[in-house]
Enzyme design. Structure first.
Site, PDB file in Angstrom:
ATOM      1  N   LYS A  30      49.910  46.765  44.346  1.00  0.00           N
ATOM      2  CA  LYS A  30      50.536  46.342  45.608  1.00  0.00           C
ATOM      3  C   LYS A  30      51.856  47.051  45.892  1.00  0.00           C
ATOM      4  O   LYS A  30      52.876  46.733  45.292  1.00  0.00           O
ATOM      5  CB  LYS A  30      50.750  44.824  45.574  1.00  0.00           C
ATOM      6  CG  LYS A  30      49.444  44.049  45.623  1.00  0.00           C
ATOM      7  CD  LYS A  30      49.661  42.588  45.787  1.00  0.00           C
ATOM      8  CE  LYS A  30      49.841  41.836  44.583  1.00  0.00           C
ATOM      9  NZ  LYS A  30      49.365  41.516  43.450  1.00  0.00           N
ATOM     10  N   GLY A  60      55.862  37.951  38.056  1.00  0.00           N
ATOM     11  CA  GLY A  60      56.458  37.835  39.387  1.00  0.00           C
ATOM     12  C   GLY A  60      57.973  37.694  39.323  1.00  0.00           C
ATOM     13  O   GLY A  60      58.693  38.256  40.153  1.00  0.00           O
ATOM     14  N   GLY A 119      52.563  42.147  33.667  1.00  0.00           N
ATOM     15  CA  GLY A 119      51.529  41.856  32.685  1.00  0.00           C
ATOM     16  C   GLY A 119      50.808  43.077  32.138  1.00  0.00           C
ATOM     17  O   GLY A 119      50.696  43.252  30.928  1.00  0.00           O
ATOM     18  N   ARG A 142      53.364  33.541  24.080  1.00  0.00           N
ATOM     19  CA  ARG A 142      54.324  32.746  24.858  1.00  0.00           C
ATOM     20  C   ARG A 142      54.865  31.568  24.055  1.00  0.00           C
ATOM     21  O   ARG A 142      55.990  31.128  24.271  1.00  0.00           O
ATOM     22  CB  ARG A 142      53.678  32.247  26.147  1.00  0.00           C
ATOM     23  CG  ARG A 142      53.500  33.397  27.114  1.00  0.00           C
ATOM     24  CD  ARG A 142      52.999  32.919  28.444  1.00  0.00           C
ATOM     25  NE  ARG A 142      53.130  34.001  29.402  1.00  0.00           N
ATOM     26  CZ  ARG A 142      52.509  34.065  30.558  1.00  0.00           C
ATOM     27  NH1 ARG A 142      51.705  33.090  30.924  1.00  0.00           N
ATOM     28  NH2 ARG A 142      52.689  35.070  31.369  1.00  0.00           N
TER      29      ARG A 142
HETATM   30  P1  AMP Z   1      50.163  44.807  40.442  1.00  0.00           P
HETATM   31  O1  AMP Z   1      49.916  43.346  40.268  1.00  0.00           O
HETATM   32  O2  AMP Z   1      50.512  45.174  41.846  1.00  0.00           O
HETATM   33  O3  AMP Z   1      51.128  45.377  39.431  1.00  0.00           O
HETATM   34  O4  AMP Z   1      48.773  45.502  40.169  1.00  0.00           O
HETATM   35  C1  AMP Z   1      48.106  45.502  38.943  1.00  0.00           C
HETATM   36  C2  AMP Z   1      46.706  45.964  39.203  1.00  0.00           C
HETATM   37  O5  AMP Z   1      46.748  47.246  39.790  1.00  0.00           O
HETATM   38  C3  AMP Z   1      45.831  46.097  38.019  1.00  0.00           C
HETATM   39  O6  AMP Z   1      44.861  45.086  38.056  1.00  0.00           O
HETATM   40  C4  AMP Z   1      45.170  47.485  38.194  1.00  0.00           C
HETATM   41  O7  AMP Z   1      43.791  47.468  38.014  1.00  0.00           O
HETATM   42  C5  AMP Z   1      45.488  47.817  39.619  1.00  0.00           C
HETATM   43  N1  AMP Z   1      45.519  49.259  39.855  1.00  0.00           N
HETATM   44  C6  AMP Z   1      46.323  50.170  39.287  1.00  0.00           C
HETATM   45  N2  AMP Z   1      46.052  51.396  39.732  1.00  0.00           N
HETATM   46  C7  AMP Z   1      45.040  51.287  40.617  1.00  0.00           C
HETATM   47  C8  AMP Z   1      44.317  52.208  41.421  1.00  0.00           C
HETATM   48  N3  AMP Z   1      44.571  53.510  41.379  1.00  0.00           N
HETATM   49  N4  AMP Z   1      43.358  51.719  42.222  1.00  0.00           N
HETATM   50  C9  AMP Z   1      43.090  50.404  42.248  1.00  0.00           C
HETATM   51  N5  AMP Z   1      43.739  49.474  41.520  1.00  0.00           N
HETATM   52  C10 AMP Z   1      44.710  49.914  40.715  1.00  0.00           C
END
Ligand code: AMP
Length: 397
Positions: free
Chosen positions: A201, A377, A354, A40
């Site tokens: 999410k 974000g 990230g 960064r």
């Molecule tokens: P996000 O911030 O919504 O992009 O989520 C990122 C997170 O999603 C990471 O920490 C991953 O470990 C989690 N993740 C991705 N795939 C899965 C899954 N199949 N089950 C649980 N967590 C997941």
């Protein structure tokens, strides 16, 4: 929203005193002794060097961590000042406070061609509250404001929005690059335009699908978010991630995409584990036939192949979110496969978020990706078409 904003190249900065909002929110080592990655900091160098060429006096500012409105030595920007000074091969003076007597004295004494850094913006309660008094104090230090922290433009804070009430405000080269690259990909995509979504999410990602629904040709969905959609279509997902309140919405969006002729592909197989742990045993199963006691933690080999094929045929790829629990080696393979497919594709590739960005970098593919976005974000909100207050507040071109 209008993204056509003036940049530092559009105004006269010769000899001016300039305050630059940077994103120096760098990862620190657990023992607090140093910076784990200076990416960064390195990314702000083009803007700083341009300002030096203009003979500006440069006041840098940033937040670091979450000190919650009060000074905390754990979150001092001292290591950042030190690293910047090494990279620029010149002194970078750190103020003892953010807008207090030391910052004011140092800013007043700052000469053209010199650089100083204010202490952590979030040592001040007014920063995150977008407090006008604090904003004015920041503005009083300089005569021009430059925004170069893409990671915080979705937040209306004093240093991203408040300060622009009092100073002419333009973007730096990093934000200009972010906007140009992402707008080019989305507004005039080379087709087919493939959107790849993953991560935990689905609540964050459904607005992205909705916003880009009239633009994309193909949507590939993996990661934890896929299971809410799979369940909404009648699949059995065991103990996989599921945002139950969003099942209906996921169902509707899936069908809307199909009605519009978008090819929307969900993970078809997965690595189904017993527990959410790095060393959990797993087997490869259909993603819509997971037994009650198992959870899908990564996309399986068929899905990797199917998604990679679409990416290979793409003209434009926008990817946000890992395909599995990439923090665990055993469940990082799907994310790596997509990173590789993006690197090998002839498409314009935009990677944000990230975990997906980290996968591309860790595998050494960064230079084969068109653009890796610096805003987690902020990138998502941009893709979802939401207003970015830290961009809206800048001068129009
Ligand atoms: P996000 O911030 O919504 O992009 O989520 C990122 C997170 O999603 C990471 O920490 C991953 O470990 C989690 N993740 C991705 N795939 C899965 C899954 N199949 N089950 C649980 N967590 C997941």
């Amino acid at each position: 929203m209008n993204y056509k904003k003036k940049s530092i190249k559009d105004i006269d900065l010769q000899g001016k005193k300039v305050i630059v909002r940077c994103d120096f929110n760098v990862p620190l080592s657990k023992d607090g002794t140093g910076i784990v990655s200076d990416k960064r900091i390195v990314e702000t160098l083009p803007t700083i060097k341009y300002l030096l060429d203009q003979n500006a006096a440069i006041i840098l500012c940033s937040h670091l961590g979450r000190p919650k409105g009060e000074p905390n030595p754990k979150y001092t920007l001292a290591p950042v000042a030190e690293r910047l000074s090494e990279l620029l091969k010149m002194p970078v003076t750190l103020a003892k406070d953010t807008v207090g007597p030391d910052a004011q004295a140092k800013a007043a004494a700052l000469k053209s061609g010199q650089i100083m850094l204010l202490e952590n913006l979030r040592f001040e309660p007014g920063e995150e509250k977008n407090d006008p008094v604090f904003s004015k104090k920041l503005a009083d230090l300089a005569s021009v404001y430059v925004s170069d922290a893409f990671g915080t433009v979705h937040r209306a804070h004093a240093s991203t929005v408040g300060v622009t009430e009092y100073l002419p405000a333009v973007c730096g080269l990093l934000i200009e690059k972010e906007l140009n690259n992402m707008i080019a990909a989305i507004e005039v995509p080379v087709r087919p335009f493939v959107l790849v979504l993953g991560g935990a999410k689905i609540s964050d990602k459904l607005p992205v699908i909705r916003n880009l629904m009239d633009k994309v040709d193909v949507i590939l969905i993996g990661g934890g978010m896929a299971y809410t959609m799979i369940k909404s279509l009648g699949g059995e997902i065991g103990t996989s991630l599921c945002e139950t309140p969003l099942i209906e919405q996921a169902h509707d969006i899936y069908h809307e995409c199909q009605e519009k002729g978008i090819k929307i592909l969900l993970a078809s197989d997965c690595l189904a584990a017993d527990t959410f742990t790095a060393d959990s045993p797993y087997e490869i199963l259909y993603a819509d036939r997971i037994p009650e006691n198992k959870m899908g933690l990564d996309i399986g080999p068929r899905t990797r192949e199917m998604f990679s094929r679409e990416i290979a045929k793409a003209g434009t790829v926008v990817w946000n979110g890992p395909m599995g629990v990439a923090e665990f080696d055993a469940f990082a393979g799907g994310t790596k496969a997509i990173a590789k497919a993006c690197a090998e594709s002839g498409a314009a590739t935009i990677v944000g978020g990230g975990d997906s960005a980290a996968a591309v970098e860790d595998l050494g593919f960064a230079d084969r990706i068109t653009h890796i976005s610096t805003g987690g974000g902020a990138t998502l909100e941009f893709l979802a078409g939401k207003p970015l207050p830290g961009i809206e507040s800048l001068l129009d071109k």
